[in-house]
Scaffold this motif. Structure first.
Motif, PDB file in Angstrom:
ATOM      1  N   GLY A   4       0.786  -1.228   0.000  1.00 39.68           N
ATOM      2  CA  GLY A   4       0.000   0.000   0.000  1.00 39.68           C
ATOM      3  C   GLY A   4       0.818   1.278   0.000  1.00 39.68           C
ATOM      4  N   TRP A   5       2.143   1.146   0.135  1.00 38.08           N
ATOM      5  CA  TRP A   5       3.002   2.328   0.191  1.00 38.08           C
ATOM      6  C   TRP A   5       4.072   2.275  -0.893  1.00 38.08           C
ATOM      7  N   GLU A   6       4.495   3.451  -1.318  1.00 41.00           N
ATOM      8  CA  GLU A   6       5.617   3.553  -2.244  1.00 41.00           C
ATOM      9  C   GLU A   6       6.679   4.469  -1.635  1.00 41.00           C
ATOM     10  N   GLY A 211       0.462   4.591  -5.987  1.00 40.95           N
ATOM     11  CA  GLY A 211      -0.304   5.219  -7.057  1.00 40.95           C
ATOM     12  C   GLY A 211      -0.431   6.724  -6.932  1.00 40.95           C
ATOM     13  N   ALA A 212      -0.070   7.288  -5.772  1.00 43.07           N
ATOM     14  CA  ALA A 212      -0.159   8.730  -5.591  1.00 43.07           C
ATOM     15  C   ALA A 212       0.976   9.429  -6.329  1.00 43.07           C
TER      16      ALA A 212
END
Length: 486
Positions: A4-6, A211-212
């Motif tokens: 869920g994180w990048e 994705g942000a």
């Protein structure tokens, strides 16, 4: 990486340049001298002392810029970056301002398929590389209750290479750092010593939802001086930030240090903004102007770059990609391989020997290839004897190479003196094979019945019958023909 994180990572790498003198004075740029012996009024920041720019440091900056395909700015300026610290005698650092001598380069690194979803190289942007001076060095553990300052390092030339936030994992950050380290060492502009602080980095890392597009709050981890520590510190910081935000907290923009023993980063201070440093133009230095002919002279002086060298080895010698990377471990190792491949005319065999027996011997000793006692031409003679099947690889490795290292003469002389030349006469080997087959009818029958693994037994018996001096490759060929006819 937590789901869920990048991660968004950018490295600021400080490269100490291998000039003979410091950036703005004539003091020696040399590591290991007694404390405070390589100093003068300029690097001590005494009143009235005026700096003078080191031209060789500029040339080295141009080399780096050209090697990464960057833009060389025809004019750049120096600024004073104000901060107060015991090992900064002037109270400010001279560094380049908004325009750097080198801007907008690219460095290719392996992409991390775990975060990018596909394997393959990734081009990481180098935003800028600017010239500046190093600070001195504080020691807090040499005298109880006191901190000591050594200003030998004050004023040593630095090239700060600012990477764009294009890295997406600790592995990519480590690969980028290794590629940059190898480049500056092969260019000859830095000795690359991590232990001595010649090559060190600060890592900027933030997290954003997968994705942000917008960046998260950035945290800087200071003074990482090993590839392993970079990976460990970034992995910890990614987990820390993710846990903080998942728990409803917020990340604070700050500077943190890496505690290798505890395996964690620790807060040091709130991150300064540019205004905190009170930048203003350095009044004692004119603008740095680079003439086109200076750029072309630097371009002409560039050595063959590491990746170009690896590509040449793959195409000319059939060396594998991983082998090529290992051969590039140091400029001296790469140069030895080039000389060895040319001398023996067998590049692939040269790589095998250098990465095999020679590396084993180096690992058992205490020196690098620079201290290896055999010149490339001497080792090449041994490789040629093996490749022309005059001697077996086993005899070369176990008998001739130790004798060469002991100084018993050339490879050919040792082979002649010890009677190690192997029998390559086909008729003689056919006679030996016939004897072995006649003496071992049972294994021959089993092989014909499908038990092919016993072929090795017959090969061994033939080599034994030949006193270990027959050509193993020819033995296998003759034996296969004889068994087919049996």
């Amino acid at each position: 990486m937590k789901p869920g994180w990048e991660a968004v990572i950018g490295l600021e790498v400080h490269v100490q340049l291998r000039t003979r003198s410091k950036m703005f004075c004539a003091c020696a740029n040399a590591y290991g001298a007694p404390p405070n012996t390589h100093t003068c009024p300029v690097c001590l920041g005494l009143p009235g002392a005026l700096p003078a720019l080191n031209a060789e440091a500029v040339r080295m900056a141009l080399s780096l810029g050209l090697a990464v395909g960057a833009k060389i700015r025809p004019e750049s300026t120096f600024y004073r970056k104000q901060y107060v610290y015991p090992d900064l005698p002037k109270g400010y650092q001279i560094t380049q301002g908004p325009v750097a001598v080198v801007e907008e380069g690219l460095l290719e690194v392996p992409g991390d398929p775990e975060v990018r979803g596909a394997s393959g190289p990734v081009a990481i942007r180098l935003e800028r590389a600017h010239l500046e001076e190093d600070a001195g060095k504080s020691a807090h553990d040499l005298r109880p209750g006191a901190s000591l300052v050594d200003l030998n390092r004050a004023g040593v030339p630095l090239l700060e290479i600012v990477g764009a936030p294009d890295l997406r994992s600790p592995q990519e950050a480590s690969d980028y750092l290794k590629a940059l380290h190898r480049l500056v060492v092969f260019l000859g502009i830095c000795d690359g010593s991590l232990d001595e602080g010649s090559f060190r980095c600060d890592a900027n890392v933030s997290l954003r939802p997968a994705g942000a597009q917008a960046f998260g709050t950035r945290v800087e981890v200071k003074n990482l001086n090993s590839f392993r520590f970079v990976k460990q510190a970034l992995a910890f910081e990614i987990e820390r930030q993710a846990a903080l935000m998942e728990g409803g907290g917020t990340v604070v923009q700050e500077t943190r240090g890496w505690d290798a023993q505890a395996g964690e980063t620790r807060a040091q201070r709130t991150k300064e903004a540019a205004m905190d440093y009170r930048y203003f133009p350095e009044p004692d230095l004119p603008a740095l102007r680079i003439r086109p002919e200076e750029v072309e002279a630097a371009r002409a002086a560039l050595p063959e770059l590491p990746e170009a060298r690896a590509r040449r080895w793959r195409e000319a010698h059939g060396v594998g990609a991983d082998e090529a990377q290992t051969l590039l471990q140091t400029p001296a190792f790469a140069a030895y391989f080039d000389a060895l491949a040319e001398a023996c005319g067998q590049g692939k065999a040269a790589a095998n020997w250098l990465l095999g027996e020679v590396s084993r011997l180096l690992n058992e000793g205490t020196g690098g290839i620079e201290t290896f006692p055999l010149a490339p031409a001497s080792l090449a003679e041994l490789i040629r004897l093996v490749e022309s099947r005059v001697i077996s690889h086993g005899a070369a490795r176990e008998q001739v190479l130790p004798a060469l290292l002991a100084g018993e003469g050339s490879a050919e002389a040792i082979v002649a003196a010890r009677g190690l030349a192997q029998v390559s006469d086909r008729g003689a080997i056919e006679a030996l094979v016939a004897q072995v087959l006649a003496a071992h009818p049972g294994p021959v029958a089993q092989i014909k019945g499908g038990k092919a693994s016993l072929t090795g037994f017959l090969v061994g018996q033939t080599l034994k019958a030949g006193g270990g001096k027959v050509d193993p490759k020819l033995v296998n060929e003759v034996l296969a023909e004889a068994l087919a006819k049996a």
